[in-house]
Write a protein that holds these residues in place. Structure first.
Motif, PDB file in Angstrom:
ATOM      1  N   ASN A 166      18.557 -26.806   1.421  1.00 39.46           N
ATOM      2  CA  ASN A 166      17.987 -25.489   1.697  1.00 39.46           C
ATOM      3  C   ASN A 166      17.716 -24.687   0.427  1.00 39.46           C
ATOM      4  N   LEU A 167      18.196 -25.178  -0.726  1.00 37.93           N
ATOM      5  CA  LEU A 167      18.021 -24.455  -1.978  1.00 37.93           C
ATOM      6  C   LEU A 167      16.830 -24.994  -2.758  1.00 37.93           C
ATOM      7  N   LYS A 168      16.219 -24.126  -3.517  1.00 42.68           N
ATOM      8  CA  LYS A 168      15.034 -24.496  -4.293  1.00 42.68           C
ATOM      9  C   LYS A 168      15.121 -23.907  -5.685  1.00 42.68           C
ATOM     10  N   ARG A 169      14.854 -24.735  -6.682  1.00 44.18           N
ATOM     11  CA  ARG A 169      14.819 -24.277  -8.071  1.00 44.18           C
ATOM     12  C   ARG A 169      13.455 -23.614  -8.308  1.00 44.18           C
ATOM     13  N   ASN A 170      13.423 -22.306  -8.188  1.00 44.09           N
ATOM     14  CA  ASN A 170      12.146 -21.607  -8.336  1.00 44.09           C
ATOM     15  C   ASN A 170      12.220 -20.330  -9.170  1.00 44.09           C
ATOM     16  N   LEU A 171      13.402 -19.986  -9.662  1.00 48.65           N
ATOM     17  CA  LEU A 171      13.562 -18.774 -10.453  1.00 48.65           C
ATOM     18  C   LEU A 171      14.225 -19.109 -11.793  1.00 48.65           C
ATOM     19  N   LEU A 172      13.598 -18.691 -12.868  1.00 40.44           N
ATOM     20  CA  LEU A 172      14.154 -18.877 -14.206  1.00 40.44           C
ATOM     21  C   LEU A 172      14.801 -17.559 -14.631  1.00 40.44           C
ATOM     22  N   ILE A 173      16.051 -17.649 -15.071  1.00 47.01           N
ATOM     23  CA  ILE A 173      16.854 -16.472 -15.411  1.00 47.01           C
ATOM     24  C   ILE A 173      16.851 -16.279 -16.922  1.00 47.01           C
ATOM     25  N   LEU A 174      16.401 -15.088 -17.379  1.00 48.58           N
ATOM     26  CA  LEU A 174      16.300 -14.807 -18.809  1.00 48.58           C
ATOM     27  C   LEU A 174      17.140 -13.580 -19.173  1.00 48.58           C
ATOM     28  N   PRO A 175      18.371 -13.783 -19.650  1.00 51.46           N
ATOM     29  CA  PRO A 175      19.170 -12.642 -20.134  1.00 51.46           C
ATOM     30  C   PRO A 175      18.648 -12.164 -21.495  1.00 51.46           C
ATOM     31  N   ALA A 176      18.719 -10.867 -21.723  1.00 50.64           N
ATOM     32  CA  ALA A 176      18.275 -10.280 -22.991  1.00 50.64           C
ATOM     33  C   ALA A 176      19.485  -9.750 -23.753  1.00 50.64           C
ATOM     34  N   LEU A 177      19.626 -10.159 -25.010  1.00 50.83           N
ATOM     35  CA  LEU A 177      20.798  -9.781 -25.793  1.00 50.83           C
ATOM     36  C   LEU A 177      20.886  -8.274 -26.019  1.00 50.83           C
ATOM     37  N   ALA A 178      19.821  -7.682 -26.524  1.00 54.83           N
ATOM     38  CA  ALA A 178      19.889  -6.294 -26.972  1.00 54.83           C
ATOM     39  C   ALA A 178      19.979  -5.297 -25.822  1.00 54.83           C
ATOM     40  N   SER A 179      19.206  -5.496 -24.764  1.00 51.79           N
ATOM     41  CA  SER A 179      19.162  -4.536 -23.660  1.00 51.79           C
ATOM     42  C   SER A 179      20.136  -4.857 -22.543  1.00 51.79           C
ATOM     43  N   SER A 180      20.659  -6.085 -22.503  1.00 50.38           N
ATOM     44  CA  SER A 180      21.501  -6.588 -21.404  1.00 50.38           C
ATOM     45  C   SER A 180      20.741  -6.653 -20.081  1.00 50.38           C
ATOM     46  N   ASN A 181      19.416  -6.489 -20.122  1.00 56.20           N
ATOM     47  CA  ASN A 181      18.614  -6.728 -18.925  1.00 56.20           C
ATOM     48  C   ASN A 181      18.591  -8.221 -18.632  1.00 56.20           C
ATOM     49  N   VAL A 182      18.403  -8.560 -17.356  1.00 57.83           N
ATOM     50  CA  VAL A 182      18.214  -9.956 -16.960  1.00 57.83           C
ATOM     51  C   VAL A 182      16.875 -10.041 -16.246  1.00 57.83           C
ATOM     52  N   PHE A 183      15.957 -10.817 -16.809  1.00 59.37           N
ATOM     53  CA  PHE A 183      14.616 -10.952 -16.250  1.00 59.37           C
ATOM     54  C   PHE A 183      14.557 -12.226 -15.404  1.00 59.37           C
ATOM     55  N   VAL A 184      14.085 -12.075 -14.178  1.00 61.44           N
ATOM     56  CA  VAL A 184      13.992 -13.192 -13.245  1.00 61.44           C
ATOM     57  C   VAL A 184      12.520 -13.554 -13.080  1.00 61.44           C
ATOM     58  N   MET A 185      12.160 -14.765 -13.500  1.00 58.94           N
ATOM     59  CA  MET A 185      10.771 -15.207 -13.452  1.00 58.94           C
ATOM     60  C   MET A 185      10.553 -16.177 -12.287  1.00 58.94           C
ATOM     61  N   ASP A 186       9.524 -15.918 -11.499  1.00 59.74           N
ATOM     62  CA  ASP A 186       9.141 -16.803 -10.410  1.00 59.74           C
ATOM     63  C   ASP A 186       8.277 -17.917 -10.990  1.00 59.74           C
ATOM     64  N   VAL A 187       8.848 -19.122 -11.053  1.00 60.11           N
ATOM     65  CA  VAL A 187       8.092 -20.273 -11.551  1.00 60.11           C
ATOM     66  C   VAL A 187       7.755 -21.243 -10.419  1.00 60.11           C
ATOM     67  N   GLY A 188       8.159 -20.901  -9.193  1.00 63.34           N
ATOM     68  CA  GLY A 188       7.925 -21.791  -8.066  1.00 63.34           C
ATOM     69  C   GLY A 188       6.569 -21.606  -7.430  1.00 63.34           C
ATOM     70  N   THR A 189       6.076 -20.372  -7.367  1.00 61.51           N
ATOM     71  CA  THR A 189       4.793 -20.112  -6.716  1.00 61.51           C
ATOM     72  C   THR A 189       3.652 -20.797  -7.452  1.00 61.51           C
ATOM     73  N   ASP A 190       3.611 -20.643  -8.754  1.00 60.59           N
ATOM     74  CA  ASP A 190       2.617 -21.317  -9.591  1.00 60.59           C
ATOM     75  C   ASP A 190       3.302 -21.672 -10.905  1.00 60.59           C
ATOM     76  N   PRO A 191       3.776 -22.907 -11.048  1.00 59.68           N
ATOM     77  CA  PRO A 191       4.536 -23.283 -12.250  1.00 59.68           C
ATOM     78  C   PRO A 191       3.786 -23.058 -13.557  1.00 59.68           C
ATOM     79  N   ARG A 192       2.463 -23.115 -13.531  1.00 58.25           N
ATOM     80  CA  ARG A 192       1.682 -22.920 -14.754  1.00 58.25           C
ATOM     81  C   ARG A 192       1.498 -21.439 -15.084  1.00 58.25           C
ATOM     82  N   LYS A 193       1.746 -20.574 -14.109  1.00 59.00           N
ATOM     83  CA  LYS A 193       1.576 -19.137 -14.320  1.00 59.00           C
ATOM     84  C   LYS A 193       2.755 -18.377 -13.719  1.00 59.00           C
ATOM     85  N   PRO A 194       3.917 -18.431 -14.349  1.00 59.43           N
ATOM     86  CA  PRO A 194       5.079 -17.709 -13.822  1.00 59.43           C
ATOM     87  C   PRO A 194       4.802 -16.208 -13.707  1.00 59.43           C
TER      88      PRO A 194
END
Length: 641
Positions: free
Chosen positions: A255-283
């Motif tokens: 039931n699980l799908k690898r479709n989100l890439l998790i990008l933590p940011a050192l300076a801001s401590s923000n975590v950016f979540v990228m959708d790479v499942g809908t269109d892998p060539r255009k996250p």
């Protein structure tokens, strides 16, 4: 066809064999369909029974509860028996077909009709290959063992039934979860990479960092080019590492799908979540987890992200909310993408950086860099001996209780132990850590007493250099290490010395150097080499497609089959500007090394270069690289028992 000219008895033999093959094929298909339907009928019968009982008697008498428990275990027993029977029948059928294939092949080849051979057995193999998924998924035994940890007995029974039903349906439908069943399956059967997701940092902090999609398909017209950029939408983030929402540790959950890439940011401590499942060539940017969520748990400077089998994402952190040194881990729910808290129970490590878990040995090991508010301003030699600013230890946690159990101080030669890797074998009880400042590799391993020990197994000597007539020692600054998925080779980069090395670790206690490639470094930048204790070979600038490589080799990413090693140049933008100002001005790069996986050795591919000096918003600095389906530094595997 030539075979019609042969005697009639050859025709008779051939058609008899073909008829027998078709009969066995049909019998196998009908037999499997019958078994599948019987199991599904049992599942439906149980669903109807439990639904009827829940509507007629909410509380239920004790005898009825007992009957339901007994029925559940009968269901599990019968299901297991049916699965074993199916496996036995499938293997017998495959063996019969193998024998038929051999006999028919002999006859066909004698008649030299290769076309008929190809057509016949291409179709037979397409329909008769019964690859039972039973061995690729957690067994019912594992479900029952896991359920012992559930203290609520009633919930245990309900979850037990749900997991059993899920397993049965997985086997019958053939659907599997993310990643690969084992590291060797990824190594042997994983596809060739076609895309690279590359974290790119803007040296100009008035501009946005982004995730670059690089085409690495040699058949593509855009080979070795950036084909898409996904921006963070903010400035001053300092993207660094990346991980997945789910990976091979969740392989047993379809039931699980690898479709989100998790990008933590050192300076801001923000975590950016990228959708790479809908269109892998255009996250696309899916969500931003604001840094305030992490800081609310007194954590900052997030670094390594790994998915857990529980469905959570765990990110190591290096500082508290004031950017003092503190080794901790935050948990993010992979569905809601909310920070739910911290992982560690009890005592915390002094510093944090990377981590790797190995549930089979009930252990997680983590490494250390230093205090963020000091290292973020650049490298200062006087900070190195200060135990309040740089770490020298690796930390062992008890995985089941989340408690820090053992701290091993590596001493001055182990200053800044950064990237840490267990062997990929999920039952292995050893691994390696690369220590940046002195460029050493330590092996850690489990003792018979259940504790952990370390030995230094690789020591890269410093080089004597001079600048403006002043001599000094230049250490390698080992910045990244990784292991091939078959656990045969260890690779690492020395950012200041400017080389990438390959070691055979078939005997992990005694690594052997098998390959080395030079890719820039400080010696070719602004230093004169006085003495090299390893070689007398003269260094030359590396020029690919007319571009001289500024800077040195840093992050590494290996193809699943181990035959291609990608190398990027950026370490951390404040340090990039300090050590390699020309790279910060002209942009970083990615190159590819071709690897001899049999005898060892590496060679630079002079036809591959990703030049990040020509980006639309100016030069950028490429750091970590990922493949869409996972790789040897993103995925962790769990043992089957």
């Amino acid at each position: 066809m030539k075979f019609i000219q042969n005697p009639l008895y050859n025709h008779t033999k051939l058609f008899m064999l073909l008829s027998f093959a078709i009969a066995v094929l049909l019998a196998g298909i009908l037999l499997r369909a019958k078994n599948n339907q019987e199991i599904l009928d049992k599942i439906q019968q149980y669903d109807n029974t439990t639904e009827y009982e829940s509507t007629t008697n909410e509380t239920g008498s004790e005898p009825k509860k007992t009957r339901r428990k007994e029925y559940l275990y009968r269901l599990l027993t019968n299901t297991t028996r049916s699965l074993i029977q199916m496996e036995i029948k499938a293997r017998r059928l495959e063996e019969n077909m193998r024998r038929i294939k051999e006999k028919t092949a002999d006859l066909l080849w004698k008649n030299k009709d290769k076309a008929l051979w190809h057509i016949l057995f291409k179709n037979i193999s397409r329909h008769i290959t019964i690859r039972h998924e039973f061995h690729q998924h957690a067994s019912l035994k594992r479900i029952m063992l896991d359920s012992h940890h559930d203290q609520n007995h009633r919930n245990h029974k309900q979850s037990h039934c749900k997991l059993a039903k899920k397993l049965i349906k997985v086997i019958l439908t053939g659907k599997i979860g993310p990643g690969y069943a084992s590291p060797l399956e990824a190594f042997r059967n994983g596809p060739r990479e076609q895309l690279l997701y590359v974290v790119c940092v803007q040296p100009d902090q008035t501009k946005q960092d982004y995730l670059a999609t690089v085409d690495v398909d040699p058949k593509s017209p855009t080979y070795s080019q950036v084909i898409h950029r996904t921006y963070t939408g903010s400035v001053g983030d300092e993207l660094h590492h990346s991980g997945w929402n789910v990976c091979s540790s969740c392989h047993n959950d379809p039931n699980l799908k690898r479709n989100l890439l998790i990008l933590p940011a050192l300076a801001s401590s923000n975590v950016f979540v990228m959708d790479v499942g809908t269109d892998p060539r255009k996250p696309k940017l899916h969500k931003v987890i604001d840094g305030s969520e992490m800081r609310s748990f007194n954590c900052s400077f997030p670094h390594t992200a790994h998915c857990l089998a529980s469905g959570e994402i765990m990110i190591s952190t290096m500082g508290d909310k004031e950017e003092n040194g503190k080794g901790d881990f935050v948990l993010i729910d992979s569905k809601s993408l909310k920070v739910t808290g911290t992982w560690t129970k009890g005592k915390l490590a002094q510093f944090g950086y990377d981590f790797w878990y190995q549930p089979y040995h009930d252990v997680m090991v983590a490494s250390e860099w230093g205090t963020p508010k000091f290292f973020k301003n650049g490298f200062q030699p006087d900070d190195i001996p200060n135990s309040e600013r740089y770490g020298t230890s690796i930390n062992f946690y008890k995985w089941s209780t989340r408690e820090l159990q053992q701290v091993i101080d590596l001493g001055p030669e182990g200053c800044a132990p950064l990237e840490i890797r267990f062997l990929h074998d999920p039952k292995a009880s050893q691994g390696f850590v690369g220590c940046a400042v002195e460029a050493n590799i330590f092996r850690f391993y489990k003792t018979a007493a259940g504790t952990w020990k370390v030995d230094k197994v690789i020591d890269i000597p410093s080089k004597k250099v001079s600048k403006d007539g002043v001599e000094t020692e230049l250490n390698g600054l080992m910045s990244d290490i990784l292991l091939s998925l078959d656990d045969k080779y260890l690779y690492f980069s020395c950012w200041l010395h400017g080389d990438v090395r390959q070691y055979d670790i078939s005997d992990p206690a005694h690594p052997k150097l098998t390959g080395q490639v030079h890719l820039g470094g400080k010696i070719l930048d602004d230093l004169d080499l006085v003495e090299d204790r390893e070689t007398k070979e003269q260094r030359k600038p590396v020029i690919i497609k007319g571009k001289r490589l500024q800077g040195g080799p840093q992050m590494l990413q290996l193809s699943l089959d181990g035959k291609r090693l990608y190398v990027s140049s950026s370490l951390y933008s404040p340090w990039d500007k300090q050590f390699y100002p020309k790279m910060a001005e002209q942009g970083g790069w990615i190159v590819k090394l071709d690897v001899d996986t049999v005898n060892g050795g590496m060679k630079l591919d002079e036809n591959f270069l990703v030049d990040f000096g020509k980006e639309p918003n100016g030069p950028v600095l490429p750091h970590e690289m990922r493949y869409p389906g996972g790789d040897c530094t993103s995925d962790i595997w769990l043992a089957e028992d």
